[in-house]
Design an enzyme around this catalytic site. Structure first.
Site, PDB file in Angstrom:
ATOM      1  CE  LYS A 145      -2.152  -1.032   3.867  1.00  0.00           C
ATOM      2  NZ  LYS A 145      -1.513  -2.335   4.160  1.00  0.00           N
TER       3      LYS A 145
ATOM      4  NE  ARG B 248      -5.466  -0.740   9.175  1.00  0.00           N
ATOM      5  CZ  ARG B 248      -4.301  -0.350   8.664  1.00  0.00           C
ATOM      6  NH1 ARG B 248      -4.231   0.639   7.866  1.00  0.00           N
ATOM      7  NH2 ARG B 248      -3.218  -0.978   8.941  1.00  0.00           N
TER       8      ARG B 248
ATOM      9  NE  ARG C 126       7.353  -2.621   6.399  1.00  0.00           N
ATOM     10  CZ  ARG C 126       6.044  -2.469   6.532  1.00  0.00           C
ATOM     11  NH1 ARG C 126       5.354  -1.839   5.609  1.00  0.00           N
ATOM     12  NH2 ARG C 126       5.422  -2.962   7.586  1.00  0.00           N
TER      13      ARG C 126
ATOM     14  NE  ARG D 149       5.431  -0.457  10.137  1.00  0.00           N
ATOM     15  CZ  ARG D 149       4.349  -0.436   9.357  1.00  0.00           C
ATOM     16  NH1 ARG D 149       4.368   0.263   8.233  1.00  0.00           N
ATOM     17  NH2 ARG D 149       3.265  -1.095   9.694  1.00  0.00           N
TER      18      ARG D 149
ATOM     19  NE  ARG E 157       1.106  -4.959  10.950  1.00  0.00           N
ATOM     20  CZ  ARG E 157       2.338  -5.017  10.431  1.00  0.00           C
ATOM     21  NH1 ARG E 157       3.287  -5.717  11.027  1.00  0.00           N
ATOM     22  NH2 ARG E 157       2.609  -4.375   9.323  1.00  0.00           N
TER      23      ARG E 157
END
Ligand code: AP5
Ligand code: MG
Length: 219
Positions: A8, A83, A127, A160, A172
């Site tokens: 995203k 969301r 990431r 993160r 999540r």
């Protein structure tokens, strides 16, 4: 919209460049509150670390205030919002208010990115992000020019907090499937939902999104 790690943020930044609109990421807005230790940041911290959704009462006004600001006057690319049904309602009310002004034309497209679960974990594990400007990298697919440093401001890249623990990642994904997937029906019924397969390299996903959005009638 799409599950954690689908791309995203990566794609929103590209679309923001293509259209010349600001990129409004609810996650980045919250992380900025966390970084500068506002009351909202302190309240959101625990939810974010657990992979839980921050309460609608906290996030709704932050995002709506941002998209109502002067910099978003001609358009904006939302990332990670709405969301929940309540957030979709808040966005709908704001857009309806804009549409009521007959001097304005309001065009909305919703994009749903989907990908295989196995790829989500692989992408999140590799990431790295810049804690200053929130640029997103990937040590396998999109490494920075200088190892460990952001291309834009040379800040040391970090992992993160919510990417470090597999249980948090599952939480999540679970919340995405329970709370966010159902609101895609709303956009689908309005016939403004563009479905895009994000199993391909990011450079191939961007033109697929643009083509899907152009095919899709707009609200
Ligand atoms: P948020 O920051 O929105 O996190 P998320 O939804 O979990 O999504 P991610 O940012 O992890 O993934 P992404 O889809 O942006 O992937 P990316 O482009 O980085 O939210 C974080 C938390 O904040 C939530 O858990 C919640 O607590 C709170 N929150 C936020 N919004 C909220 C809201 N509206 N309501 C309530 N709470 C909210 O890509 C991932 C990696 O893959 C990168 O390394 C990238 O380089 C790589 N990559 C991307 N695309 C490709 C590709 N096509 N091929 C190969 N690699 C790729
Ligand atoms: Mg993101």
């Amino acid at each position: 919209m799409g599950p954690p790690g689908v791309g995203k943020g990566t794609q929103s930044k590209r679309l923001a460049e293509v259209f010349g609109f600001p990129h409004v990421s609810s996650g980045d807005l919250l992380r900025e509150h966390l970084r500068i230790r506002t009351r909202i940041g302190c309240e959101a911290k625990d939810f974010m670390e657990r992979g839980a959704l921050v309460p609608d009462s906290l996030i709704g006004s932050i995002v709506i205030d941002r998209i109502a600001s002067a910099s978003c006057k001609t358009g904006f690319i939302l990332d990670g919002f709405p969301r929940t049904c309540q957030q979709a309602d808040a966005l709908h009310s704001y857009l309806s208010e804009l549409s009521a002004d007959k001097t304005k034309t309001v065009c909305v497209s919703a994009v749903h990115l989907f990908v295989d679960h196995a790829l989500l974990f692989r992408r999140l594990a590799s990431r790295r992000v810049c804690p200053t400007c929130y640029s997103v990298y990937n040590i396998n697919d999109r490494p920075p020019r200088v190892k460990g440093l952001c291309d834009l401001d040379s800040t040391a890249l970090v992992t993160r907090e919510d990417d470090r623990n597999e249980i948090v990642i599952w939480e999540r994904i679970k919340l995405y499937e329970e709370q966010t997937l159902p609101i895609l029906n709303y956009y689908s019924e309005k016939r403004i939902l563009a479905e895009v397969n994000a199993n391909y390299p990011a450079d191939e996903v961007t033109p697929a999104i643009l083509a899907a959005v152009r095919r899709c009638p707009q609200m």
